[in-house]
Design a protein around this motif. Structure first.
Motif, short mmCIF file in Angstrom:
data_model
loop_
_atom_site.label_atom_id
_atom_site.label_comp_id
_atom_site.label_asym_id
_atom_site.label_seq_id
_atom_site.Cartn_x
_atom_site.Cartn_y
_atom_site.Cartn_z
N PRO A 166 1.01 -1.20 0.11
CA PRO A 166 -0.11 -0.10 0.48
C PRO A 166 1.12 0.91 0.43
O PRO A 166 0.52 2.58 -0.07
N THR A 167 1.91 1.00 0.45
CA THR A 167 2.94 2.66 0.28
C THR A 167 3.50 2.70 -1.37
O THR A 167 3.37 1.60 -2.29
N ASN A 168 4.35 4.03 -0.88
CA ASN A 168 4.95 4.13 -2.69
C ASN A 168 6.57 3.46 -2.19
O ASN A 168 7.57 4.32 -3.78
N THR A 169 7.13 2.63 -1.34
CA THR A 169 7.98 3.13 -1.34
C THR A 169 9.47 2.13 -2.47
O THR A 169 8.11 0.62 -2.77
N SER A 170 9.99 2.03 -2.30
CA SER A 170 10.92 1.61 -3.54
C SER A 170 11.32 -0.57 -2.67
O SER A 170 11.27 0.22 -2.38
N VAL A 171 10.49 -1.30 -3.91
CA VAL A 171 11.10 -2.27 -3.19
C VAL A 171 12.36 -2.91 -3.96
O VAL A 171 12.66 -2.68 -5.42
N ILE A 172 13.25 -3.93 -3.95
CA ILE A 172 14.34 -4.97 -4.59
C ILE A 172 13.96 -6.16 -4.20
O ILE A 172 13.91 -6.16 -2.54
N ILE A 173 13.72 -6.76 -4.85
CA ILE A 173 13.19 -8.18 -4.76
C ILE A 173 14.36 -8.65 -5.26
O ILE A 173 15.41 -8.73 -6.16
N MET A 174 14.69 -9.81 -3.89
CA MET A 174 16.41 -10.51 -4.46
C MET A 174 16.25 -12.38 -4.43
O MET A 174 15.52 -12.66 -3.73
N GLY A 175 17.18 -12.85 -5.03
CA GLY A 175 16.58 -14.31 -5.36
C GLY A 175 16.69 -14.64 -6.71
O GLY A 175 17.16 -13.86 -7.86
N GLU A 176 17.50 -16.43 -6.55
CA GLU A 176 17.26 -17.10 -8.07
C GLU A 176 16.99 -16.69 -9.13
O GLU A 176 15.57 -16.76 -9.01
N SER A 177 17.53 -17.16 -10.12
CA SER A 177 16.26 -17.49 -11.42
C SER A 177 15.45 -18.18 -11.05
O SER A 177 15.66 -19.79 -10.90
N GLY A 178 13.85 -17.44 -11.97
CA GLY A 178 12.90 -18.92 -11.30
C GLY A 178 12.62 -18.69 -10.37
O GLY A 178 11.85 -19.82 -9.54
N THR A 179 12.33 -18.08 -9.39
CA THR A 179 12.68 -17.93 -7.60
C THR A 179 10.50 -17.28 -8.07
O THR A 179 10.15 -17.45 -7.16
#
Length: 458
Positions: A166-179
């Motif tokens: 619900p926020t406008n916060t930037s998000v970084i999603i980390m993880g291996e390919s295919g996750t």
């Protein structure tokens, strides 16, 4: 950063320190003082009780800013580094002190206050003013359409999604390919106030080097050879919505500079235009690379890393959530059997056991492709066997028993070569290396080019 926060400046270059004082005072902050040595900084900390410390690394005297940072961390006084020194050793030492930001000299006034805002948010998260994940067990009843599983690690991810969406916060999603990084990004968008606006995906690994700026920000007609008509860039297309920067770690340094400007100033300029266009987009980035390592090796800008790393979400590999394998396998079985009009009753225990013991280098995407292929190849009503790609089993990735741990790029290169060998040099399509590795063919082509792999038929 709320107004009237008291900030101590620890900086031995008088001009830089004085400029910082002017910037902070002009914007409503209280400056607790300026220290050029760690000894003087300790005195001012004791006397003035600052809320935050802006800390240079190289100072006068025998001690560095990193020495003081260790004390600040122990005293729970939040701080940000300001330094021109970003070599690997320094970065690792600085990281160990757990700063709330790292500003690279030289910087602009706007950069300073963006970093302070990000630092305040991260500090509030840690203190539990927003949420403290370490003190709460993840809920087990969170459900998001298209995301399948019940493991604690997945529930923790979904809980973070529901809090940040619900926020406008930037998000970084980390993880291996295919996750499932793009699926998580879509879930954040769908549970936000921007859900009725555009969700624009940009695969940074697949952007042509000579057209990156045009793709992202657009161009005017006639602005360069071949620009036969005006083009609206991805950021402008997403105005009011969300931009998903997939594989952000693959973006060239020159493009990173331009992206950072857009994120900070919230405006773009089409190539060939002198008019800035204000944009309102939420940024979600994703990567399967260790961005801290990329920063240390000068392949990724430190200031951009901190600008994106406001709310990190790390996705577990499938081998780390094996209790979800059977649930996922049956979900994909139902999906693909319905698609092809087959009546499938299930998957045998023998086949399920093979799935549980496999390493899953391609993660959920690889499992999805294997079940789809098995549905097509099965003549009966039950999948009794699964054909796994033996060429890329776990023990072939890293031989830790012998101590032979290769650099990540070497491991990635070997992994891709083995997949190409298994597919007889085929990259895209059914049975291709991209399917085996569980990644889009465009991404694999980009990695092959970057790693200098020559495609041949084995």
């Amino acid at each position: 950063m709320i107004k009237k926060d008291k900030i101590l400046i620890v900086e031995d270059e008088f001009i830089v320190a004085y400029d910082l004082k002017i910037m902070l005072t002009k914007n409503g902050f209280l400056v607790a003082g300026i220290a050029s040595t760690t000894e003087r900084a300790r005195q001012l900390i004791e006397q003035k009780k600052p809320d935050w410390v802006l800390l240079d690394i190289i100072l006068k005297g025998t001690e560095t800013g990193i020495d003081l940072a260790q004390e600040l961390h122990q005293k729970r006084i939040p701080f940000l580094f300001i330094s021109a020194n970003t070599n690997h050793t320094t970065l690792e030492a600085a990281k160990a002190t757990q700063p709330y930001g790292f500003l690279v000299k030289p910087f602009r006034e706007r950069d300073l206050f963006v970093m302070l805002d990000i630092a305040r948010y991260r500090y509030a998260v840690e203190r539990g003013h927003i949420i403290n994940f370490a003190e709460e067990s993840p809920k087990s009843d969170i459900s998001i359409e298209g995301i399948v599983g019940k493991s604690a690690s997945l529930m923790n991810v979904l809980e973070k999604v529901m809090i940040v969406a619900p926020t406008n916060t930037s998000v970084i999603i980390m993880g291996e390919s295919g996750t499932g990084k793009e699926r998580i990004a879509q879930a954040i968008h769908q549970h936000s106030a921007r859900k009725d606006k555009a969700f624009v995906t940009i695969n940074c690994a697949a952007l042509p080097l000579n057209l990156i700026e045009s793709e992202l920000f657009g161009h005017e007609k006639g602005s360069f050879t071949g620009a036969n008509q005006k083009r609206i860039g991805k950021f402008e297309q997403a105005n009011g919505g969300t931009v998903f920067l997939d594989e952000i770690g693959e973006l060239p340094l020159e493009a990173q500079v331009k992206l950072l400007r857009v994120l900070q100033e919230k405006e773009i300029e089409r190539i060939g235009s002198e008019n800035a266009i204000k944009i309102d987009v939420r940024i979600i980035a994703a990567t399967n690379r260790n961005l801290e390592k990329e920063v240390a090796e000068r392949r990724f800008r430190l200031d951009l890393y901190y600008r994106l790393n406001v709310f990190p979400i790390e996705l577990p590999a499938l081998r780390e959530r094996k209790e979800d394998i059977e649930i996922l396998a049956n979900y994909f079985l139902k999906k693909f059997s319905n698609n092809v009009g087959k009546k499938m009753n299930g998957i045998s225990e023998n086949a399920l056991q093979k799935l549980r013991t496999y390493h899953w280098p391609g993660n959920v995407r690889e499992l999805e492709h294997l079940i789809e292929r098995s549905v097509l190849l099965t003549s009966g009503h039950e999948i009794t066997d699964i054909s796994l790609p033996n060429a890329i089993q776990t023990n072939e990735v890293v031989n830790t028993m012998s101590g032979a741990i290769n650099k990540m790029e070497e491991v990635e290169r070997d992994h891709i070569l083995k997949a190409l060998k298994t597919s007889n040099g085929k990259v895209a399509g059914v049975g291709g290396a991209a399917e085996i590795l569980g990644m889009p063919a465009q991404t694999l082509y980009a990695k092959i080019k970057k790693l200098g792999i020559k495609i041949s038929y084995y």
